[in-house]
Design a protein around this motif. Structure first.
Motif, PDB file in Angstrom:
ATOM      1  N   GLY A 139      20.401  33.171  36.931  1.00 60.93           N
ATOM      2  CA  GLY A 139      21.463  32.480  37.640  1.00 60.93           C
ATOM      3  C   GLY A 139      22.165  33.368  38.642  1.00 60.93           C
ATOM      4  O   GLY A 139      21.869  34.563  38.788  1.00 60.93           O
ATOM      5  N   ARG A 140      23.143  32.782  39.305  1.00 62.16           N
ATOM      6  CA  ARG A 140      23.876  33.458  40.373  1.00 62.16           C
ATOM      7  C   ARG A 140      24.517  34.763  39.912  1.00 62.16           C
ATOM      8  O   ARG A 140      24.514  35.758  40.646  1.00 62.16           O
ATOM      9  CB  ARG A 140      24.937  32.478  40.916  1.00 62.16           C
ATOM     10  N   ASP A 141      25.064  34.811  38.697  1.00 65.23           N
ATOM     11  CA  ASP A 141      25.806  36.000  38.247  1.00 65.23           C
ATOM     12  C   ASP A 141      24.926  37.235  38.110  1.00 65.23           C
ATOM     13  O   ASP A 141      25.437  38.352  38.034  1.00 65.23           O
ATOM     14  CB  ASP A 141      26.480  35.712  36.906  1.00 65.23           C
ATOM     15  N   ALA A 142      23.602  37.038  38.049  1.00 65.64           N
ATOM     16  CA  ALA A 142      22.697  38.181  37.871  1.00 65.64           C
ATOM     17  C   ALA A 142      22.191  38.735  39.190  1.00 65.64           C
ATOM     18  O   ALA A 142      21.496  39.759  39.194  1.00 65.64           O
ATOM     19  CB  ALA A 142      21.504  37.758  37.016  1.00 65.64           C
ATOM     20  N   LEU A 143      22.540  38.099  40.321  1.00 66.44           N
ATOM     21  CA  LEU A 143      21.915  38.440  41.599  1.00 66.44           C
ATOM     22  C   LEU A 143      22.928  38.981  42.591  1.00 66.44           C
ATOM     23  O   LEU A 143      24.059  38.483  42.693  1.00 66.44           O
ATOM     24  CB  LEU A 143      21.240  37.203  42.189  1.00 66.44           C
ATOM     25  N   VAL A 144      22.491  39.981  43.341  1.00 66.98           N
ATOM     26  CA  VAL A 144      23.319  40.568  44.385  1.00 66.98           C
ATOM     27  C   VAL A 144      23.326  39.696  45.634  1.00 66.98           C
ATOM     28  O   VAL A 144      24.362  39.488  46.261  1.00 66.98           O
ATOM     29  CB  VAL A 144      22.825  41.992  44.721  1.00 66.98           C
ATOM     30  N   HIS A 145      22.164  39.169  45.999  1.00 63.69           N
ATOM     31  CA  HIS A 145      22.085  38.277  47.161  1.00 63.69           C
ATOM     32  C   HIS A 145      21.006  37.234  46.922  1.00 63.69           C
ATOM     33  O   HIS A 145      20.157  37.393  46.020  1.00 63.69           O
ATOM     34  CB  HIS A 145      21.831  39.075  48.451  1.00 63.69           C
ATOM     35  N   PRO A 146      20.985  36.136  47.668  1.00 64.66           N
ATOM     36  CA  PRO A 146      20.074  35.018  47.371  1.00 64.66           C
ATOM     37  C   PRO A 146      18.594  35.387  47.396  1.00 64.66           C
ATOM     38  O   PRO A 146      17.806  34.822  46.641  1.00 64.66           O
ATOM     39  CB  PRO A 146      20.394  33.997  48.474  1.00 64.66           C
ATOM     40  N   GLY A 147      18.190  36.310  48.252  1.00 64.56           N
ATOM     41  CA  GLY A 147      16.774  36.640  48.374  1.00 64.56           C
ATOM     42  C   GLY A 147      16.325  37.807  47.527  1.00 64.56           C
ATOM     43  O   GLY A 147      15.210  38.321  47.701  1.00 64.56           O
ATOM     44  N   GLU A 148      17.145  38.248  46.582  1.00 62.03           N
ATOM     45  CA  GLU A 148      16.815  39.435  45.788  1.00 62.03           C
ATOM     46  C   GLU A 148      15.656  39.163  44.836  1.00 62.03           C
ATOM     47  O   GLU A 148      15.554  38.077  44.239  1.00 62.03           O
ATOM     48  CB  GLU A 148      18.042  39.893  45.005  1.00 62.03           C
ATOM     49  N   THR A 276      22.212  40.306  57.431  1.00 62.05           N
ATOM     50  CA  THR A 276      21.462  41.020  56.389  1.00 62.05           C
ATOM     51  C   THR A 276      22.073  42.392  56.134  1.00 62.05           C
ATOM     52  O   THR A 276      22.128  43.231  57.024  1.00 62.05           O
ATOM     53  CB  THR A 276      19.988  41.177  56.806  1.00 62.05           C
ATOM     54  N   ILE A 277      22.538  42.590  54.919  1.00 61.83           N
ATOM     55  CA  ILE A 277      23.061  43.875  54.464  1.00 61.83           C
ATOM     56  C   ILE A 277      22.468  44.153  53.083  1.00 61.83           C
ATOM     57  O   ILE A 277      22.418  43.260  52.231  1.00 61.83           O
ATOM     58  CB  ILE A 277      24.607  43.867  54.376  1.00 61.83           C
ATOM     59  N   ALA A 278      22.019  45.391  52.856  1.00 61.68           N
ATOM     60  CA  ALA A 278      21.438  45.793  51.567  1.00 61.68           C
ATOM     61  C   ALA A 278      20.256  44.916  51.194  1.00 61.68           C
ATOM     62  O   ALA A 278      20.053  44.587  50.025  1.00 61.68           O
ATOM     63  CB  ALA A 278      22.497  45.778  50.468  1.00 61.68           C
ATOM     64  N   GLY A 279      19.484  44.515  52.185  1.00 58.87           N
ATOM     65  CA  GLY A 279      18.243  43.803  51.912  1.00 58.87           C
ATOM     66  C   GLY A 279      18.326  42.299  51.881  1.00 58.87           C
ATOM     67  O   GLY A 279      17.305  41.637  51.672  1.00 58.87           O
ATOM     68  N   GLY A 280      19.486  41.710  52.079  1.00 55.76           N
ATOM     69  CA  GLY A 280      19.564  40.258  52.015  1.00 55.76           C
ATOM     70  C   GLY A 280      20.851  39.718  52.588  1.00 55.76           C
ATOM     71  O   GLY A 280      21.767  40.466  52.970  1.00 55.76           O
ATOM     72  N   ARG A 543      23.882  50.868  60.778  1.00 56.89           N
ATOM     73  CA  ARG A 543      23.760  50.392  62.157  1.00 56.89           C
ATOM     74  C   ARG A 543      24.186  48.941  62.272  1.00 56.89           C
ATOM     75  O   ARG A 543      24.877  48.560  63.225  1.00 56.89           O
ATOM     76  CB  ARG A 543      22.314  50.584  62.633  1.00 56.89           C
ATOM     77  N   THR A 544      23.796  48.110  61.288  1.00 63.27           N
ATOM     78  CA  THR A 544      24.213  46.703  61.308  1.00 63.27           C
ATOM     79  C   THR A 544      25.728  46.583  61.203  1.00 63.27           C
ATOM     80  O   THR A 544      26.358  45.796  61.919  1.00 63.27           O
ATOM     81  CB  THR A 544      23.549  45.938  60.149  1.00 63.27           C
ATOM     82  N   GLY A 545      26.312  47.374  60.296  1.00 63.24           N
ATOM     83  CA  GLY A 545      27.763  47.337  60.149  1.00 63.24           C
ATOM     84  C   GLY A 545      28.475  47.796  61.404  1.00 63.24           C
ATOM     85  O   GLY A 545      29.482  47.209  61.811  1.00 63.24           O
ATOM     86  N   ALA A 546      27.948  48.872  62.020  1.00 63.64           N
ATOM     87  CA  ALA A 546      28.556  49.364  63.254  1.00 63.64           C
ATOM     88  C   ALA A 546      28.485  48.308  64.349  1.00 63.64           C
ATOM     89  O   ALA A 546      29.458  48.079  65.088  1.00 63.64           O
ATOM     90  CB  ALA A 546      27.860  50.640  63.710  1.00 63.64           C
ATOM     91  N   LEU A 547      27.337  47.633  64.448  1.00 65.00           N
ATOM     92  CA  LEU A 547      27.189  46.582  65.453  1.00 65.00           C
ATOM     93  C   LEU A 547      28.140  45.426  65.181  1.00 65.00           C
ATOM     94  O   LEU A 547      28.765  44.884  66.101  1.00 65.00           O
ATOM     95  CB  LEU A 547      25.736  46.083  65.468  1.00 65.00           C
ATOM     96  N   THR A 548      28.279  45.058  63.895  1.00 60.62           N
ATOM     97  CA  THR A 548      29.195  43.968  63.537  1.00 60.62           C
ATOM     98  C   THR A 548      30.630  44.329  63.894  1.00 60.62           C
ATOM     99  O   THR A 548      31.379  43.510  64.452  1.00 60.62           O
ATOM    100  CB  THR A 548      29.086  43.661  62.035  1.00 60.62           C
ATOM    101  N   VAL A 549      31.026  45.568  63.557  1.00 58.03           N
ATOM    102  CA  VAL A 549      32.391  45.997  63.874  1.00 58.03           C
ATOM    103  C   VAL A 549      32.618  45.990  65.383  1.00 58.03           C
ATOM    104  O   VAL A 549      33.669  45.554  65.868  1.00 58.03           O
ATOM    105  CB  VAL A 549      32.655  47.400  63.293  1.00 58.03           C
TER     106      VAL A 549
END
Length: 665
Positions: A139-148, A276-280, A543-549
């Motif tokens: 279920g949701r509580d076991a997952l970091v992101h939907p595509g994990e 996408t951050i940390a793979g998903g 790099r993604t975070g820097a671009l977002t900021v």
């Protein structure tokens, strides 16, 4: 207070079309500020939810009275990590894992929806044969992101998967245990902790300019409001009544803007889930702050705007006649620039040691960034006034002279127009040096596993049997590693690295992985690229975070420039009308208006960019292509945004000067 609210509402409704335009500009500024502030708060909330979802799978220290055994491994398929949690119950009190209805029985496997889907899509010899038949879905509580990709496997207490030690790379969050536990961990893992700290840093880079922008929103059309309130003071209104009217007007407008910002953020959430951050991506629910945080933001924004509006009333309350006669306020003191210099010097002294301080260093860095933002914003008006004096003194054309005089007359208003872009320059400079390329890794078709050298020949023989029918070559390489690299005479460990070369691309490598699953209990065969996935992903996320900021900062800056530019035209409509009545061509007024923003922008934007570069030096990873893109984006978007704001407010300038005959406000 009720009378003040009613009077403020009547003033808002009955102020005329141009007064309504000014109020709408304030509302729009508050809406953008609220939407972006919710994004910053929501992002931190989402990272915290991810940390909670990730914590349970990392085994803690063994306890005296355990109820279960937990171990963590990371396998790979198509270059993507697959998190594998091995669980074995020691008695009937074993804790139920998050996202599951019960503790798994031996031989069962519970998979994430993404892993279950992938197991059906790929041939069984590439993935599905690594696991027992799926018995349930996490279920949701076991997952970091939907595509994990996650698998929880039930084992017996004596199974080699729950007794063999894992590789010692737990600092990367890839393996752990086995540990005898009585509950699952709730503290954030190393990797989750890093992301939480980076999210906090990104929030500082976004929120402080947002708060500056939100405070500036309360001062839009300040000249019109000050003149009107000064008139009320001159006809007998008490200071308390003026403050109450102003507060009510600002809070009413800001409350409407905050609600509009909430709607704006709600409409953006479906798009934000795809970042996408940390793979998903993200669960949409995670991006929504909890009700207390949401209510706090919606309440804090009107309070901030109301407080900023009241702070700006000092001249009206103390000297209403001076406001009515449009007297130039006293000049600002040079202590403003000294405050900025003090922050820069203090960072120069302490910045070099922040990396070695770990979490405390990150917190100190955030404090320095906040102080730098506030110092730049504090020094900005003083520098603008200085620029105005130099511009007026060196002017050779009427437009330049008008621009210089306007900068001297109202440096705070001119600074509000360029403040967003200048603060973005600081962000661009700070992020420009935080660049590093991905690791080179090893051959993508070369799988390897390390074992004690005396066992390597046997393991290699077992690997050859498992790989029968698969095009692969098995070899053993002897390596010697000193237990203490600093001790030249210390003990040496001899290791045999069993290497499997499986040419034929990703599919061939995954078939070999599947065949070798469980070859060495507690170990997973990996390629050099697999071992670099976590580090490369973190760099990519930086790099993604820097671009977002940067994107958020530019959005703040350009929106701020556009709104304050239009507001400045409305504030000065009487002065513009008088100049037109005196015969000044509209083109001269327009050039003067552009120059009074572009000249401070060049000086303050360049200065803040250099300041940002200085603050980024202790953490520099190299000046790469992405850093160059960030600086180029600042120059192009910064100047383009100011020019665009000027172009959008040109029709408004034409409108307010169309009938230059003076009229009462």
């Amino acid at each position: 207070m009720r009378t003040a609210v009613e009077l403020s509402w009547r003033l808002l409704r009955g102020g005329g079309r141009r007064s309504m335009v000014g109020s709408l500009l304030t509302l729009a500024a508050v809406a953008v500020s609220t939407g972006l502030l919710l994004f910053a708060v929501g992002a931190n909330h989402a990272f915290l939810q991810r940390a909670h979802a990730d914590a349970w799978r990392h085994p803690g220290d063994s306890v005296a009275n355990p109820t279960a055994i937990e171990a963590l491994s990371t396998d790979y398929v198509q270059g993507e990590p697959v998190t594998i949690i091995d669980l074995a119950a020691l008695n009937g009190d074993a804790p139920v894992p998050p996202g599951m209805s019960r503790f798994p029985e031996p031989g069962e496997v519970w998979t994430s929806p993404a892993l279950a889907h992938l197991m059906k899509d790929l041939p069984a010899d590439q993935l599905a044969k690594r696991f027992p038949s799926p018995s349930g879905t996490l279920g949701r509580d076991a997952l970091v992101h939907p595509g994990e990709l996650v698998a929880v496997i039930g084992r017996t207490a004596g199974d080699p998967a729950t007794t063999a030690r894992r590789d010692v790379v737990e600092h990367l969050g890839a393996t752990g245990g086995p540990s005898r536990i009585d509950r699952f961990e709730t503290d954030a893992s190393w990797s989750a902790d890093v992301y939480l700290l980076l999210a906090g840093l990104a929030s500082v880079l976004m929120v402080v300019p947002l708060l500056v922008f939100g405070g500036a929103a309360a001062r839009l059309t300040v000249a019109r409001r000050d003149s009107r309130l000064a008139a009320l003071r001159l006809v007998g209104a008490t200071p308390g009544q003026v403050v109450a009217i102003t507060t009510a007007e600002a809070v009413l407008t800001a409350a409407a803007g905050a609600l509009a910002g909430l709607v704006l953020y709600a409409a953006s959430v479906p798009l934000l889930t795809h970042i996408t951050i940390a793979g998903g991506g993200w669960f949409a629910g995670d991006l929504w702050p909890g009700p207390p945080l949401l209510a706090g933001v919606l309440a804090a924004v009107p309070l901030l705007v109301g407080a900023s509006a009241v702070i700006g009333l000092r001249r009206v309350v103390v000297s209403p006649l001076g406001v009515a006669r449009r007297e130039t306020p006293p000049g600002m003191r040079a202590v403003r620039i000294l405050a900025l210099a003090a922050v820069v010097i203090a960072f120069g002294v302490a910045g070099g040691g922040l990396i070695d301080m770990g979490r405390a260093g990150m917190i100190v860095l955030m404090v320095f960034l906040v102080l730098a933002f506030l110092a730049i914003n504090f020094a900005g008006p003083w520098v603008v006034a200085l620029i105005g004096r130099l511009t007026a003194a060196t002017a050779r054309r009427p437009a330049r002279l008008l621009a210089g005089r306007r900068l001297v007359d109202d440096p705070r208003s001119a600074w509000r127009t360029v403040a967003g872009v200048a603060l973005t320059g600081f962000v661009a400079g700070f992020l420009a040096l935080l660049n590093a390329g991905p690791s080179s890794g090893g051959p993508p078709d070369e799988l390897r596993v390390a074992v004690p050298y005396e066992r390597s020949a046997a393991v290699a023989g077992q690997a050859e049997k498992r790989l029968a029918g698969i095009d692969a070559n098995v070899s053993v390489k002897r390596t010697e590693t000193r237990d203490d690299p600093l001790d030249a005479d210390g003990p040496v460990t001899t290791t045999g690295v069993v290497t499997v070369t499986a040419p034929g691309g990703t599919a061939a490598v995954d078939r070999a992985r599947t065949a070798l699953t469980g070859l060495v209990p507690g170990k997973v065969v990996t390629t050099g690229a697999d071992e670099d996935v976590t580090g490369d992903r973190l760099l990519a996320d930086l790099r993604t975070g820097a671009l977002t900021v940067l994107v958020v900062s530019f959005l703040i800056a350009i929106t701020s420039a556009g709104i304050t530019s239009a507001s400045a035209v409305l504030d000065r409509r009487q002065a513009y009308a008088m100049l037109r009545l005196a015969g000044t061509p509209l083109s001269v007024l327009d050039r003067a208006r552009r120059q009074e923003t572009l000249i401070p922008l060049v000086v303050m934007g360049g200065g803040s960019l250099l300041t940002g570069l200085f603050f980024g030096l202790p953490f520099a990873q190299g000046f790469g292509f992405s850093g160059l893109i960030g600086l180029a984006a600042f120059v192009v978007l910064g100047f383009g945004g100011i020019l665009g704001a000027g172009a959008l407010s040109r029709p408004l300038l034409r409108s307010v000067t169309a009938d230059p005959a003076p009229r009462p406000d």
